[in-house]
Design a protein around this motif. Sequence first.
Motif, mmCIF file in Angstrom:
data_model
loop_
_atom_site.group_PDB
_atom_site.id
_atom_site.type_symbol
_atom_site.label_atom_id
_atom_site.label_comp_id
_atom_site.label_asym_id
_atom_site.label_seq_id
_atom_site.Cartn_x
_atom_site.Cartn_y
_atom_site.Cartn_z
ATOM 1 N N GLY A 1 0.808 -1.221 0.000
ATOM 2 C CA GLY A 1 0.000 0.000 0.000
ATOM 3 C C GLY A 1 0.830 1.254 0.000
ATOM 4 O O GLY A 1 1.893 1.303 -0.584
ATOM 5 N N ASN A 2 0.360 2.233 0.715
ATOM 6 C CA ASN A 2 0.924 3.567 0.567
ATOM 7 C C ASN A 2 2.265 3.732 1.259
ATOM 8 O O ASN A 2 2.821 2.808 1.803
ATOM 9 C CB ASN A 2 -0.064 4.584 1.120
ATOM 10 C CG ASN A 2 -0.357 4.305 2.567
ATOM 11 O OD1 ASN A 2 0.485 3.759 3.270
ATOM 12 N ND2 ASN A 2 -1.534 4.658 3.019
ATOM 13 N N GLY B 1 4.864 5.953 -0.107
ATOM 14 C CA GLY B 1 5.931 6.546 -0.882
ATOM 15 C C GLY B 1 6.815 5.470 -1.453
ATOM 16 O O GLY B 1 7.114 4.477 -0.809
ATOM 17 N N TRP B 2 7.233 5.701 -2.671
ATOM 18 C CA TRP B 2 7.983 4.645 -3.341
ATOM 19 C C TRP B 2 9.451 4.674 -2.981
ATOM 20 O O TRP B 2 10.215 3.804 -3.335
ATOM 21 C CB TRP B 2 7.816 4.777 -4.847
ATOM 22 C CG TRP B 2 8.045 6.160 -5.333
ATOM 23 C CD1 TRP B 2 7.113 7.125 -5.467
ATOM 24 C CD2 TRP B 2 9.276 6.752 -5.694
ATOM 25 N NE1 TRP B 2 7.666 8.280 -5.903
ATOM 26 C CE2 TRP B 2 9.006 8.082 -6.060
ATOM 27 C CE3 TRP B 2 10.589 6.294 -5.774
ATOM 28 C CZ2 TRP B 2 9.998 8.959 -6.480
ATOM 29 C CZ3 TRP B 2 11.576 7.172 -6.186
ATOM 30 C CH2 TRP B 2 11.270 8.495 -6.533
ATOM 31 N N GLN B 3 9.866 5.739 -2.286
ATOM 32 C CA GLN B 3 11.301 5.873 -2.055
ATOM 33 C C GLN B 3 11.826 4.824 -1.081
ATOM 34 O O GLN B 3 12.953 4.390 -1.178
ATOM 35 C CB GLN B 3 11.585 7.255 -1.485
ATOM 36 C CG GLN B 3 11.203 8.351 -2.431
ATOM 37 C CD GLN B 3 12.428 9.031 -2.988
ATOM 38 O OE1 GLN B 3 13.520 8.552 -2.822
ATOM 39 N NE2 GLN B 3 12.244 10.143 -3.655
ATOM 40 N N ASN B 4 11.073 4.507 -0.085
ATOM 41 C CA ASN B 4 11.667 3.760 1.009
ATOM 42 C C ASN B 4 10.610 3.303 1.979
ATOM 43 O O ASN B 4 9.418 3.339 1.711
ATOM 44 C CB ASN B 4 12.639 4.661 1.767
ATOM 45 C CG ASN B 4 11.951 5.943 2.146
ATOM 46 O OD1 ASN B 4 10.957 5.917 2.842
ATOM 47 N ND2 ASN B 4 12.421 7.046 1.635
ATOM 48 N N LEU B 5 11.053 2.910 3.114
ATOM 49 C CA LEU B 5 10.211 2.792 4.296
ATOM 50 C C LEU B 5 9.283 1.604 4.326
ATOM 51 O O LEU B 5 8.451 1.503 5.194
ATOM 52 C CB LEU B 5 9.369 4.061 4.487
ATOM 53 C CG LEU B 5 10.217 5.279 4.742
ATOM 54 C CD1 LEU B 5 9.362 6.502 4.724
ATOM 55 C CD2 LEU B 5 10.949 5.158 6.054
ATOM 56 N N VAL B 6 9.390 0.722 3.371
ATOM 57 C CA VAL B 6 8.564 -0.462 3.495
ATOM 58 C C VAL B 6 9.407 -1.554 4.133
ATOM 59 O O VAL B 6 10.540 -1.779 3.740
ATOM 60 C CB VAL B 6 8.050 -0.916 2.132
ATOM 61 C CG1 VAL B 6 7.348 -2.244 2.247
ATOM 62 C CG2 VAL B 6 7.108 0.128 1.606
ATOM 63 N N TYR C 1 15.224 7.688 3.821
ATOM 64 C CA TYR C 1 15.905 8.515 2.826
ATOM 65 C C TYR C 1 15.295 9.904 2.762
ATOM 66 O O TYR C 1 15.981 10.888 2.672
ATOM 67 C CB TYR C 1 15.815 7.857 1.443
ATOM 68 C CG TYR C 1 16.723 6.674 1.292
ATOM 69 C CD1 TYR C 1 17.975 6.816 0.712
ATOM 70 C CD2 TYR C 1 16.321 5.424 1.719
ATOM 71 C CE1 TYR C 1 18.805 5.730 0.568
ATOM 72 C CE2 TYR C 1 17.155 4.334 1.570
ATOM 73 C CZ TYR C 1 18.397 4.486 0.992
ATOM 74 O OH TYR C 1 19.217 3.420 0.850
ATOM 75 N N PRO D 1 11.441 12.269 3.762
ATOM 76 C CA PRO D 1 10.194 12.166 4.504
ATOM 77 C C PRO D 1 9.134 11.454 3.683
ATOM 78 O O PRO D 1 8.959 11.761 2.503
ATOM 79 C CB PRO D 1 9.802 13.620 4.765
ATOM 80 C CG PRO D 1 10.627 14.412 3.845
ATOM 81 C CD PRO D 1 11.848 13.630 3.550
ATOM 82 N N PRO D 2 8.440 10.502 4.227
ATOM 83 C CA PRO D 2 7.399 9.815 3.481
ATOM 84 C C PRO D 2 6.184 10.711 3.350
ATOM 85 O O PRO D 2 6.019 11.665 4.111
ATOM 86 C CB PRO D 2 7.081 8.613 4.359
ATOM 87 C CG PRO D 2 7.431 9.069 5.724
ATOM 88 C CD PRO D 2 8.556 10.023 5.596
ATOM 89 N N PRO D 3 5.318 10.418 2.377
ATOM 90 C CA PRO D 3 4.173 11.287 2.130
ATOM 91 C C PRO D 3 3.297 11.510 3.355
ATOM 92 O O PRO D 3 2.733 12.579 3.531
ATOM 93 C CB PRO D 3 3.403 10.546 1.051
ATOM 94 C CG PRO D 3 4.419 9.717 0.386
ATOM 95 C CD PRO D 3 5.404 9.328 1.429
ATOM 96 N N SER D 4 3.216 10.482 4.231
ATOM 97 C CA SER D 4 2.297 10.658 5.356
ATOM 98 C C SER D 4 2.730 11.795 6.266
ATOM 99 O O SER D 4 1.917 12.398 6.942
ATOM 100 C CB SER D 4 2.162 9.359 6.142
ATOM 101 O OG SER D 4 3.418 8.935 6.597
ATOM 102 N N SER E 1 3.867 14.735 5.392
ATOM 103 C CA SER E 1 3.300 16.010 4.952
ATOM 104 C C SER E 1 1.783 15.920 4.859
ATOM 105 O O SER E 1 1.075 16.887 5.145
ATOM 106 C CB SER E 1 3.900 16.457 3.617
ATOM 107 O OG SER E 1 3.909 15.399 2.716
ATOM 108 N N ALA E 2 1.284 14.742 4.482
ATOM 109 C CA ALA E 2 -0.170 14.607 4.322
ATOM 110 C C ALA E 2 -0.890 14.867 5.635
ATOM 111 O O ALA E 2 -1.983 15.432 5.645
ATOM 112 C CB ALA E 2 -0.517 13.216 3.800
#
Lengths: 595, 227
Positions: B25-26, B28-33, B45, B47-50, B52-53
């Motif tokens: 799921g969500n 950000g594609w950069q990292n964090l999974v 790497y 900040p993930p989208p969440s 800022s969201a």
Amino acid sequence: MHEVSAAPAAHHGPPTTFIRKHVFSTDHKVIGIQYYHLALVAVVIGMVLSWLMRIHLGWTNAAIPGLQAISPNGAPGGVMTPEYYLQLMTMHATIMVFFVLTTAPFAAFGNYFLPIQTGAEDMPFPHFNMMSFWVTLTGFLVLVSAFFVSDGPPLAGWTSYAPLSAIGKAAGPGQGAGQVIWATALAIFCVGQLLGALNFISTVLDMRCKGMTLSRLPVTAWAWFITSCMGLTAFAVLMPACILLILDHVAGTSFFIPSGLVINDQLIPHSGGSTLLWQHLFWFFGHPEVYIAIVPGMGIVTHVLMTNMRRPMLSMKAILYSFWALAFLSYMVYGHHMFVSGMNPFSSLVFSFPTLMITIPSTILVLIWIGSLYGTKLRINTASLFALGFISMFVSGGVSGFFLAQPSIDIMLHATYFVVGHFHMVMGVAAMFGIFSGTYFWFPKMYGRMMDETLGKIHFWLTFVGTYCIFMPFHYLGWAGNVRRYAAFTDDYLKPLIPLHQFISVAALITGAVQLIFIYNFINSRFRGAPATANPWEGTSLEWIMPSPPPWNNFGGKDPVVYHDAEQYGVKTASGADYIMQNSPEQAVSGADGD
Amino acid sequence: MATTLPPPKPEVLERPDKSRNGSTGNGGWQNLVPIEGNFRTIEEYSPPPSSSAIWVGIAAICMSFAAFTSALIVRQGASNDWRHITLPSVLFLSTMLLVASSVTLEVARRRVAAYMGGVQSQVASSRLWLYVTLGLGLLFVAGQYMAWLQLRSQGLYLATNPNSSFFYVFTAMHALHVLGGLAGLLRVIRKLGLGTLRRSTLNATSIYWHFMGVLWIYLFLLLWMRI
């Protein structure tokens, strides 16, 4: 080379079932197309409603075949009652503003192309995105259900001024259940759009691919981003207003209903509410909504013109600053809708000043478009024609804004057709032209086939002439004192204007019928159009580096790297092309303004 | 301007096989999974989208409550039917509960951070503190319900006077948002149990929860002074 993490997230795997692929899809492209189809259905309904109103205004006593079957109470014998006219007017405006002018240029195109143009695989929250569409669709269905309740839809207009909108059944047909349905539908719609705006903003802030700095974002991406910022703050205000309105109806509160109100010899059992409160809350949303409808169109026009004139805009920075200025000022000017509402006259003056100021960024935009066009060999295709049509409509409709911005003139013109002509041209038809331009431009990418250009050009010219025939005379009617929202013109001073109304009605019927050409072209090209190449218009932004239509994961599992802004047109390159794609590391030999 | 002949091949970043995390799921594609469900190997790497969201969402909520507040001020000035009511005493207790829940959530967050740093023993205690937060949140909502009951016993209903109208609307709207926060906390607890919790998810949920506290204190003061 290993600049991405060891484990980037796939937003979603390839869809495996029909339901996941076409119905409850989390793919931003499918959601964009779903929004577009919703807008198509909505615009057909909205247009048919306007036809019915125009027929009635031209030939007041004529029976409209079949209308009695739709509403036995609203149109006994096929002749609509004045109340039914107002009900149709309310639904026409609500459907058009919310489910066409907001969903098509912003939600539909934005969903489809914003992630692609930023180089992302999808939006950051695909499930929210899917919910956004389904919530919006629910709002639409709830709204349309107002046709099927006993009293029919509300008659208070899309602005639903209190106390008319707040006191319930006593105010007239549709003001009971119909009005509650209306407010509920809009509150639902707001939730959907807030979820969408959240995704749009996060996409631009966090999902850009390598090299895609903010200054390299294509102008359309900027337009959607700015529109999302407006949507986030505007819909968040409309929703509380709708909740308070619903409570006045169903819970007996008195937010908007003043004391001592007697309607039809009946004392309304509410007290102390403020009618102006509704207008303040509504227009604080309502004016930004105008720019929510038009700014994406401005982005599309800039994008389409630049691609077709093969030259960068004179100043992209000025265009973007103008977008921001429009967005910011749109919150400062909302009171110009209330010059005749009983608001303190000094407040009118305060609102008049920024209203005149907002013409400055609008004028800058028009001057840059026209100035950039000067001396170019514009590629004439349907998309560029509609972009030119947008400018024409925006200028023609915008000029009347100068008059209306001044309270002393607005007092005379406010309740007349002058205002109807003004807003239909400047935000209604202009935004529609932006949608058409975007459709003809991006159709090959969305469906993998080209639209028929000949039919497209016929569609453009007939629509262009037709809309001028409809909306220019409105201004004259307004000068002549023709009041708006009247279902029939029986006063002596209005009778001589009826032939002009009949002319407008004929023009509206023909122009509406012309849209069948578009619908035929759209459906026929979808299945039988010539196959589209990846980059039929020789554009530079990232949507043109992928096949038409794009695969489910946009860039095929690879992240593009961006080297340029999207304005690399009219350059000399080693390969001989006059443009450089954003993801090409090639440098221009000359002519580029580089970055 | 220099010309490059022949132009270099466009650079593309190869992405690793996605089958491992195709359903994550969500985020950000950069990292964090988490890789293989183990979040301790995550490297941050960008900040993930969440992150800022959540602020974007908070901005929207602020606008809504600003609209409600302006409605209250305008409505109060519009007529002379404004009747002051005594706020239910249970509100003081529920305010303290909400503040305490913010503290316990911070404790939980630190425990999770310690777990991510490799302290295995912290996982049980972090879950415990999250449950305590959840419980305090539920008690807060129950407290708001008690406040309504107290008002009702005084004969003050939604439509009795403008003050009571605004009281019910403000508390109900805030409680709805708190319920959203409770759902977020449940999600965090579930992911912690599965070993798929991302720090960004926990951070975003925490920011939202603290914001609920700040928003309530603002509303409480507003209701206290104006109603």
